[in-house]
Scaffold this motif. Structure first.
Motif, mmCIF file in Angstrom:
data_model
loop_
_atom_site.group_PDB
_atom_site.id
_atom_site.type_symbol
_atom_site.label_atom_id
_atom_site.label_comp_id
_atom_site.label_asym_id
_atom_site.label_seq_id
_atom_site.Cartn_x
_atom_site.Cartn_y
_atom_site.Cartn_z
ATOM 1 N N CYS A 22 0.828 -1.197 0.000
ATOM 2 C CA CYS A 22 0.000 0.000 0.000
ATOM 3 C C CYS A 22 0.869 1.255 0.000
ATOM 4 O O CYS A 22 0.550 2.228 -0.681
ATOM 5 N N ILE A 23 1.963 1.224 0.739
ATOM 6 C CA ILE A 23 2.835 2.403 0.808
ATOM 7 C C ILE A 23 3.527 2.626 -0.537
ATOM 8 O O ILE A 23 3.627 3.755 -1.012
ATOM 9 N N LEU A 24 3.995 1.544 -1.170
ATOM 10 C CA LEU A 24 4.633 1.692 -2.478
ATOM 11 C C LEU A 24 3.646 2.231 -3.513
ATOM 12 O O LEU A 24 4.001 3.097 -4.331
ATOM 13 N N LYS A 25 2.410 1.763 -3.487
ATOM 14 C CA LYS A 25 1.411 2.259 -4.432
ATOM 15 C C LYS A 25 1.063 3.710 -4.150
ATOM 16 O O LYS A 25 0.845 4.492 -5.077
ATOM 17 N N GLU A 26 1.053 4.099 -2.894
ATOM 18 C CA GLU A 26 0.790 5.497 -2.547
ATOM 19 C C GLU A 26 1.924 6.384 -3.040
ATOM 20 O O GLU A 26 1.690 7.474 -3.568
ATOM 21 N N LEU A 27 3.180 5.909 -2.897
ATOM 22 C CA LEU A 27 4.322 6.690 -3.382
ATOM 23 C C LEU A 27 4.303 6.805 -4.907
ATOM 24 O O LEU A 27 4.681 7.845 -5.467
ATOM 25 N N GLU A 28 3.875 5.751 -5.621
ATOM 26 C CA GLU A 28 3.754 5.814 -7.078
ATOM 27 C C GLU A 28 2.720 6.848 -7.494
ATOM 28 O O GLU A 28 2.929 7.610 -8.432
ATOM 29 N N SER A 29 1.609 6.875 -6.759
ATOM 30 C CA SER A 29 0.529 7.791 -7.127
ATOM 31 C C SER A 29 0.908 9.251 -6.869
ATOM 32 O O SER A 29 0.365 10.153 -7.501
ATOM 33 N N LEU A 30 1.838 9.514 -5.955
ATOM 34 C CA LEU A 30 2.236 10.888 -5.657
ATOM 35 C C LEU A 30 3.188 11.459 -6.700
ATOM 36 O O LEU A 30 3.453 12.664 -6.693
ATOM 37 N N GLY A 31 3.742 10.621 -7.564
ATOM 38 C CA GLY A 31 4.501 11.115 -8.712
ATOM 39 C C GLY A 31 5.988 11.237 -8.497
ATOM 40 O O GLY A 31 6.577 10.635 -7.608
ATOM 41 N N LYS A 32 6.586 12.095 -9.373
ATOM 42 C CA LYS A 32 8.046 12.220 -9.413
ATOM 43 C C LYS A 32 8.617 12.928 -8.192
ATOM 44 O O LYS A 32 9.799 12.773 -7.904
ATOM 45 N N ALA A 33 7.822 13.689 -7.479
ATOM 46 C CA ALA A 33 8.332 14.440 -6.322
ATOM 47 C C ALA A 33 8.868 13.497 -5.243
ATOM 48 O O ALA A 33 9.818 13.840 -4.538
ATOM 49 N N LEU A 34 8.285 12.323 -5.128
ATOM 50 C CA LEU A 34 8.717 11.368 -4.102
ATOM 51 C C LEU A 34 9.355 10.117 -4.707
ATOM 52 O O LEU A 34 9.311 9.045 -4.109
ATOM 53 N N ALA A 73 12.175 2.993 -0.206
ATOM 54 C CA ALA A 73 11.187 2.054 0.324
ATOM 55 C C ALA A 73 11.280 0.702 -0.372
ATOM 56 O O ALA A 73 11.082 -0.339 0.253
ATOM 57 N N GLN A 74 11.612 0.697 -1.677
ATOM 58 C CA GLN A 74 11.729 -0.562 -2.407
ATOM 59 C C GLN A 74 12.969 -1.350 -1.985
ATOM 60 O O GLN A 74 13.010 -2.568 -2.137
ATOM 61 N N SER A 75 13.992 -0.648 -1.474
ATOM 62 C CA SER A 75 15.224 -1.348 -1.093
ATOM 63 C C SER A 75 15.014 -2.205 0.171
ATOM 64 O O SER A 75 15.774 -3.127 0.421
ATOM 65 N N PHE A 76 13.996 -1.904 0.958
ATOM 66 C CA PHE A 76 13.715 -2.689 2.154
ATOM 67 C C PHE A 76 12.843 -3.887 1.807
ATOM 68 O O PHE A 76 12.230 -3.950 0.747
#
Length: 183
Positions: free
Chosen positions: A1-13, A20-23
């Protein structure tokens, strides 16, 4: 859910998404319909935090919700330093109850209650015992015999003066010393 939320927020994050993906990614129960990151974290630590997760967040709202639950350590960052927050009062209370329950096992508590009932030592609701006050005896110091005063103890004690012993040198020795000095 956190990875999908970060994807939806775009290039800024994008950097945060890479970190987050490295963990190690833990799968949650929200596969088909992802929820917000804070809601997902709260659902993963429910029911006594069975996987012993730590929650690391800068979100004060999430931190307050985590503090209301027992047994969830909270991490946050202050000036490039990771800080482990002190245990919440809820966690301290749960640890205290756990410790007191482990002092005497449950089966022993039950056997103690049964033995007390058998011997008639249990307190009935209507019956209250009061301690009887016992008569106190006289003060043992007042019972001592008085000491008789003697004549010597009535007179004020005189201080004895110490006398110095004078060391007298024989006159012959003194005269011989005087002669040696003159010569």
């Amino acid at each position: 859910c956190i990875l999908k939320e970060l994807e939806s927020l775009g290039k800024a994050l994008y950097g945060a998404k890479l970190i987050a993906q490295s963990f190690q990614v833990r799968s949650c129960s929200h596969h088909k319909d992802p929820v917000s990151g804070s809601a997902c974290l709260l659902s993963m630590v429910e029911e006594g935090n069975p996987h012993h997760f730590f929650v690391a967040t800068q979100d004060q709202d999430l931190a307050n919700k985590v503090k209301k639950k027992a047994g969830i350590p909270l991490l946050f960052i202050i000036q490039n330093t990771m800080v482990l927050d002190k245990p919440s009062p809820k966690s301290l209370a749960s640890v205290q109850t756990l410790q007191t329950s482990q002092l005497v096992p449950e089966h022993q508590k039950q056997s103690i209650v049964q033995l007390k009932e058998k011997e008639g030592l249990t307190k009935q609701e209507g019956e209250k015992r009061r301690k009887r006050k016992r008569a106190a005896g006289p003060n043992p110091l007042s019972c001592l015999k008085k000491k008789k005063k003697t004549q010597e103890s009535q007179k004020p004690a005189e201080k004895k003066k110490r006398r110095r012993k004078r060391i007298r040198v024989k006159t012959e020795a003194v005269q011989s010393m005087e002669k040696n000095e003159k010569e």
